[in-house]
Motif scaffolding. Structure first.
Motif, PDB file in Angstrom:
ATOM      1  N   GLN A 192      -3.994  -2.524  -6.371  1.00  0.00           N
ATOM      2  CA  GLN A 192      -3.525  -1.640  -5.291  1.00  0.00           C
ATOM      3  C   GLN A 192      -4.547  -0.544  -5.002  1.00  0.00           C
ATOM      4  OE1 GLN A 192       0.492  -0.111  -5.813  1.00  0.00           O
ATOM      5  NE2 GLN A 192       0.955  -1.836  -7.161  1.00  0.00           N
ATOM      6  N   ASP A 193      -5.088   0.052  -6.065  1.00  0.00           N
ATOM      7  CA  ASP A 193      -6.069   1.133  -5.894  1.00  0.00           C
ATOM      8  C   ASP A 193      -7.350   0.650  -5.224  1.00  0.00           C
ATOM      9  OD1 ASP A 193      -4.291   2.915  -7.027  1.00  0.00           O
ATOM     10  OD2 ASP A 193      -5.268   2.919  -9.001  1.00  0.00           O
ATOM     11  N   TRP A 213       2.405  -4.029  -3.229  1.00  0.00           N
ATOM     12  CA  TRP A 213       3.044  -3.356  -4.375  1.00  0.00           C
ATOM     13  C   TRP A 213       3.423  -4.332  -5.496  1.00  0.00           C
ATOM     14  CZ3 TRP A 213       6.512  -0.137  -0.688  1.00  0.00           C
ATOM     15  CH2 TRP A 213       5.796   0.974  -0.250  1.00  0.00           C
ATOM     16  N   ARG A 231      -1.538  -2.112 -10.543  1.00  0.00           N
ATOM     17  CA  ARG A 231      -1.992  -0.836  -9.986  1.00  0.00           C
ATOM     18  C   ARG A 231      -3.486  -0.845  -9.642  1.00  0.00           C
ATOM     19  NH1 ARG A 231       0.195   3.795  -7.715  1.00  0.00           N
ATOM     20  NH2 ARG A 231      -1.728   4.643  -6.937  1.00  0.00           N
TER      21      ARG A 231
END
Length: 171
Positions: A69-70, A62, A66
Motif C-alpha cells: 500500500q505504501d 487495502w 502495508r
C-alpha cells in the motif's frame, strides 16, 4: 457556482472504472500497458469516475500488505491530484436507466455505473471482461499501444507502485 456537466463539444464525456484504473497495475503486461497508456495520454484531459468506483480501487488496495500500500498510494494520490478526475455520485435518473436484458447478469456495481454513463450520454473506458463482452452499450477497451510514460515525478511514483500487481480476474 456549479460545474458544467454537459458533454464536451468534442464528444461524449469519458468515464473510467476501477478495472481500468487498477489495470495500470495489472499482472497481465498487455493490460497494464494499455491501461497506463490510456491515463498517460489523457493526463491533461478530464475523465469521470463514480465515487463507488474510486472506493472499489481503495478496497482492492487495502487487501494488500502495508508495504505494498505504501508503495502504491503515492502514485494514486498524485495522479488524482495531477489529472482532472471528476468524482461523481449517482443520481436517481442513473438508477432508472433501462440497460436491457444483456446487463442482467452483471454485478450491481457495473449495472449502476452503466446506468450513470448511459443516462449522462458518456462513454465508459474499461478493462472489465464482463463489460467489454456486452453489445449495444457505450463501453470501450483501452487500445493496445507502445507504453507511454507519465511526466516526472509521476512516472517514478508509478514505477514504485508496480510493487502492487493485480490479476486481471480481480478487476
Amino acid at each position: 457556482m456549479t460545474a458544467d456537466l454537459r458533454p464536451s463539444p468534442t464528444g461524449p464525456e469519458a468515464y473510467v472504472d476501477a478495472a481500468l484504473f487498477m489495470g495500470m497495475n495489472s499482472a497481465d503486461e498487455a493490460t497494464r500497458i494499455a491501461c497506463k497508456s490510456f491515463f498517460a495520454a489523457r493526463l491533461n484531459e478530464r475523465v469521470v469516475m463514480s465515487l463507488e468506483q474510486v472506493g472499489r480501487c481503495d478496497d482492492l488496495v487495502w487487501r494488500f500488505p502495508r508495504e505494498v500500500q505504501d508503495a502504491y498510494y503515492p502514485f494514486m494520490d498524485n495522479l488524482h491530484t495531477d489529472m482532472n478526475i471528476e468524482r461523481r455520485g449517482y443520481e436517481p435518473a442513473d438508477l432508472r436507466e433501462d440497460l436491457g436484458k444483456s446487463t442482467g447478469s452483471l454485478p450491481a456495481h457495473e449495472r449502476l455505473l452503466l446506468g450513470m454513463v448511459v443516462n449522462r450520454g458518456g462513454v465508459l473506458h474499461s478493462a472489465s471482461p464482463r463489460l467489454l463482452s456486452l453489445t449495444g452499450v457505450p463501453v470501450l477497451a483501452p487500445v493496445d499501444s507502445a507504453e507511454l510514460s507519465f511526466p516526472e515525478p509521476l512516472e517514478r511514483l508509478y514505477q514504485a507502485s508496480l510493487m502492487l500487481r493485480v490479476p486481471v480476474t480481480r478487476l
